[in-house]
Design a protein around this motif. Structure first.
Motif, PDB file in Angstrom:
ATOM      1  N   ILE A  74     -32.797  30.902  65.372  1.00  0.00           N
ATOM      2  CA  ILE A  74     -31.259  31.501  64.906  1.00  0.00           C
ATOM      3  C   ILE A  74     -30.491  30.156  64.724  1.00  0.00           C
ATOM      4  N   LEU A  75     -30.556  29.042  65.328  1.00  0.00           N
ATOM      5  CA  LEU A  75     -29.707  28.022  65.042  1.00  0.00           C
ATOM      6  C   LEU A  75     -30.286  27.517  63.668  1.00  0.00           C
ATOM      7  N   SER A  76     -31.484  27.401  63.374  1.00  0.00           N
ATOM      8  CA  SER A  76     -31.905  27.007  61.929  1.00  0.00           C
ATOM      9  C   SER A  76     -31.465  27.769  60.995  1.00  0.00           C
ATOM     10  N   THR A  77     -31.244  29.060  61.121  1.00  0.00           N
ATOM     11  CA  THR A  77     -30.694  29.919  60.007  1.00  0.00           C
ATOM     12  C   THR A  77     -29.052  29.522  60.117  1.00  0.00           C
ATOM     13  N   ALA A  78     -28.391  28.946  60.993  1.00  0.00           N
ATOM     14  CA  ALA A  78     -27.001  28.509  61.031  1.00  0.00           C
ATOM     15  C   ALA A  78     -27.168  27.129  60.355  1.00  0.00           C
ATOM     16  N   VAL A  79     -28.145  26.196  60.560  1.00  0.00           N
ATOM     17  CA  VAL A  79     -27.899  25.222  60.047  1.00  0.00           C
ATOM     18  C   VAL A  79     -28.138  25.308  58.466  1.00  0.00           C
ATOM     19  N   LYS A  80     -29.098  26.146  58.040  1.00  0.00           N
ATOM     20  CA  LYS A  80     -29.407  26.189  56.657  1.00  0.00           C
ATOM     21  C   LYS A  80     -28.169  26.878  55.758  1.00  0.00           C
ATOM     22  N   VAL A  81     -27.631  27.793  56.452  1.00  0.00           N
ATOM     23  CA  VAL A  81     -26.396  28.649  55.807  1.00  0.00           C
ATOM     24  C   VAL A  81     -25.206  27.434  55.851  1.00  0.00           C
ATOM     25  N   SER A  82     -25.273  26.779  56.719  1.00  0.00           N
ATOM     26  CA  SER A  82     -23.880  25.876  56.927  1.00  0.00           C
ATOM     27  C   SER A  82     -23.559  24.910  55.750  1.00  0.00           C
ATOM     28  N   GLY A  83     -24.655  24.640  55.005  1.00  0.00           N
ATOM     29  CA  GLY A  83     -24.694  23.789  53.528  1.00  0.00           C
ATOM     30  C   GLY A  83     -23.530  24.498  52.654  1.00  0.00           C
ATOM     31  N   THR A  84     -23.630  25.928  52.730  1.00  0.00           N
ATOM     32  CA  THR A  84     -22.723  26.574  51.741  1.00  0.00           C
ATOM     33  C   THR A  84     -21.057  26.264  52.149  1.00  0.00           C
ATOM     34  N   LEU A  85     -20.932  25.777  53.344  1.00  0.00           N
ATOM     35  CA  LEU A  85     -19.553  25.464  53.831  1.00  0.00           C
ATOM     36  C   LEU A  85     -18.760  24.336  52.855  1.00  0.00           C
ATOM     37  N   ARG A  86     -19.530  23.316  52.326  1.00  0.00           N
ATOM     38  CA  ARG A  86     -18.939  22.356  51.585  1.00  0.00           C
ATOM     39  C   ARG A  86     -18.306  23.013  50.233  1.00  0.00           C
ATOM     40  N   GLY A  87     -18.759  23.747  49.789  1.00  0.00           N
ATOM     41  CA  GLY A  87     -17.970  24.422  48.782  1.00  0.00           C
ATOM     42  C   GLY A  87     -16.969  25.653  49.171  1.00  0.00           C
ATOM     43  N   ASN A  88     -17.071  25.750  50.332  1.00  0.00           N
ATOM     44  CA  ASN A  88     -15.882  26.657  50.664  1.00  0.00           C
ATOM     45  C   ASN A  88     -14.733  26.635  50.559  1.00  0.00           C
ATOM     46  N   ALA A  89     -13.668  27.542  49.954  1.00  0.00           N
ATOM     47  CA  ALA A  89     -12.152  27.303  49.466  1.00  0.00           C
ATOM     48  C   ALA A  89     -11.270  26.680  50.544  1.00  0.00           C
ATOM     49  N   MET A  90     -11.599  27.150  51.659  1.00  0.00           N
ATOM     50  CA  MET A  90     -10.828  26.503  52.898  1.00  0.00           C
ATOM     51  C   MET A  90     -10.969  25.291  53.453  1.00  0.00           C
ATOM     52  N   GLY A  91     -11.821  24.424  52.825  1.00  0.00           N
ATOM     53  CA  GLY A  91     -12.362  22.904  53.082  1.00  0.00           C
ATOM     54  C   GLY A  91     -13.029  22.760  54.386  1.00  0.00           C
ATOM     55  N   LEU A  92     -13.700  21.895  54.517  1.00  0.00           N
ATOM     56  CA  LEU A  92     -14.659  21.502  55.305  1.00  0.00           C
ATOM     57  C   LEU A  92     -13.914  21.483  56.778  1.00  0.00           C
ATOM     58  N   ALA A  93     -13.200  20.831  56.884  1.00  0.00           N
ATOM     59  CA  ALA A  93     -12.546  20.631  58.202  1.00  0.00           C
ATOM     60  C   ALA A  93     -12.058  21.925  58.714  1.00  0.00           C
ATOM     61  N   THR A  94     -11.522  23.062  57.934  1.00  0.00           N
ATOM     62  CA  THR A  94     -10.927  23.949  58.769  1.00  0.00           C
ATOM     63  C   THR A  94     -12.169  25.003  58.915  1.00  0.00           C
ATOM     64  N   CYS A  95     -13.339  24.872  58.224  1.00  0.00           N
ATOM     65  CA  CYS A  95     -14.269  25.473  58.552  1.00  0.00           C
ATOM     66  C   CYS A  95     -14.904  25.112  59.642  1.00  0.00           C
TER      67      CYS A  95
END
Lengths: 191, 197
Positions: free
Chosen positions: B137-158
């Motif tokens: 489950i942690l691995s899933t979180a790690v893989k998905v977290s790559g998409t946060l870089r393009g998140n509209a809210m910005g990485l720090a907020t994410c």
């Protein structure tokens, strides 16, 4: 009486739950079904809070074991919910947790899907997906943390944990191998 | 019953789609039984590559709708797919195909494990598998977290939002409904603000 006991355990479990308990179990899982935007696995922390901490129906080891067993079997991940239900209250428990987990979200999907499909690019819908993405990741981290509860003091356990993360993130190989490795290491008494 | 966006993409759709409810049931049954640790990758192989009921684009569209809605993604996808072809009966056939056989298998495994629960090896194996499940489950979180870089809210907020969620739900053990009621609207508002033109 003696012969009827195992059948009764199979149907209703050994905890002698009351009608209110059954309804509470169903209702809690139904509520979580609607919060499961990142998939059912993101609601594991709250299932644990309800079933282990609040009601005391399962202990930590049985809870983590339920999720682990479902991961080792074929099929959708959501079936861990059925294993938790079975361990709480036999087949009636399965009915309560599985129906609770699937009915509300299924009905919602059925009615809302076309609406969302047409508005996928609108600002409100995009703000929802963008906004919930980090929250979902936070829920996955919390789920992972809670599942380590029974084995947090085991050094070999953490080694297994780290190796599995590297395996899953760095390779495209099947998760079945780390699961098998965990089962063997555990059976040998190392974890 | 409902046909939806299938018409638009039908030109590039190589084959017609399922011919009967039984065919839908069997297809989803087959892909469910192949899926260890998640059915989605198998679904792509089965529905797009093998049966050619969907094009790659249609599959991704279906997935993104499934992700916005609560509930298991694969269930939402199966339901919408079945519904497009045979109305609610198609949706029901797809869901039944996904669930029936794996449910019997996983409950049989649970019973077996319980019969043998007095053996220290079985209890130990479940402990070991539990640690691996946590890591998956942690691995899933790690893989998905790559998409946060393009998140509209910005990485720090994410990162702040993810950390707050983990602490509140995982460490402080606050009820998830309360945490989402507080963080959800806040996150939505920030994203809404950042998405302005």
């Amino acid at each position: 009486m003696v012969e009827a006991a195992p059948v009764n355990d199979l149907l209703f479990g050994t905890l002698a739950l009351t009608g209110a308990d059954w309804f509470g179990l169903f209702l809690h899982f139904a509520m979580l079904s609607l919060l499961a935007i990142g998939g059912a696995i993101t609601t594991v922390p709250d299932m644990h809070r309800f079933v282990v901490a609040e009601r005391g129906w399962l202990d930590d080891a049985t809870f983590s074991g339920s999720v682990a067993l479902a991961q080792a079997a074929p099929g959708p991940n959501v079936l861990f919910v059925a294993v938790i239900g079975f361990n709480v209250g036999g087949l009636a428990g399965v009915a309560a947790t599985l129906a609770g987990s699937l009915l509300p979200s299924t009905l919602l999907t059925y009615t809302v899907a076309r609406w969302g499909e047409q508005r996928r690019d609108q600002r409100g819908v995009r703000a929802f997906t963008e906004g919930m993405a980090p929250v979902t990741i936070g829920l996955l981290l919390a789920t992972s943390w809670i599942l380590t509860e029974p084995t947090r003091t085991s050094a070999v356990g953490w080694l297994l944990f780290a190796a599995t993360v590297v395996w899953m993130v760095r390779t495209k190989w099947s998760p079945l191998w780390p699961i098998a490795a965990g089962a063997v290491a555990g059976a040998l008494g190392w974890v | 019953m409902s046909v939806g966006p299938r018409e638009a993409a039908s030109a590039e759709s190589p084959a017609a789609g399922p011919a009967s409810l039984t065919e839908i049931f069997l297809a989803f049954n087959r892909l469910a039984l192949q899926g260890f640790g998640g059915v989605l990758p198998v679904a792509q192989r089965e529905l797009v590559e093998r049966r050619r009921w969907l094009t790659k684009q249609e599959f991704v569209q279906l997935l993104s709708i499934g992700q916005v809605l609560p509930g298991p993604n694969i269930f939402n996808m199966a339901l919408i797919f079945g519904d497009r072809h045979f109305g609610w009966r198609g949706g029901a056939a797809a869901l039944a195909g996904l669930l029936a056989a794996p449910l019997v298998i996983v409950l049989a495994l649970t019973l077996l494990a319980r019969q043998a629960a007095h053996l220290p090896q079985v209890a130990g194996a479940l402990r070991g598998m539990g640690m691996v499940a946590a890591a998956l489950i942690l691995s899933t979180a790690v893989k998905v977290s790559g998409t946060l870089r393009g998140n509209a809210m910005g990485l720090a907020t994410c990162i702040a939002l993810a950390a707050l969620t983990t602490a509140a739900v995982g460490v402080l053990r606050w009820p998830m409904a309360l945490v989402l009621a507080a963080l959800g609207p806040a996150a939505w508002s920030v994203a809404w603000w950042k998405l302005r033109r």
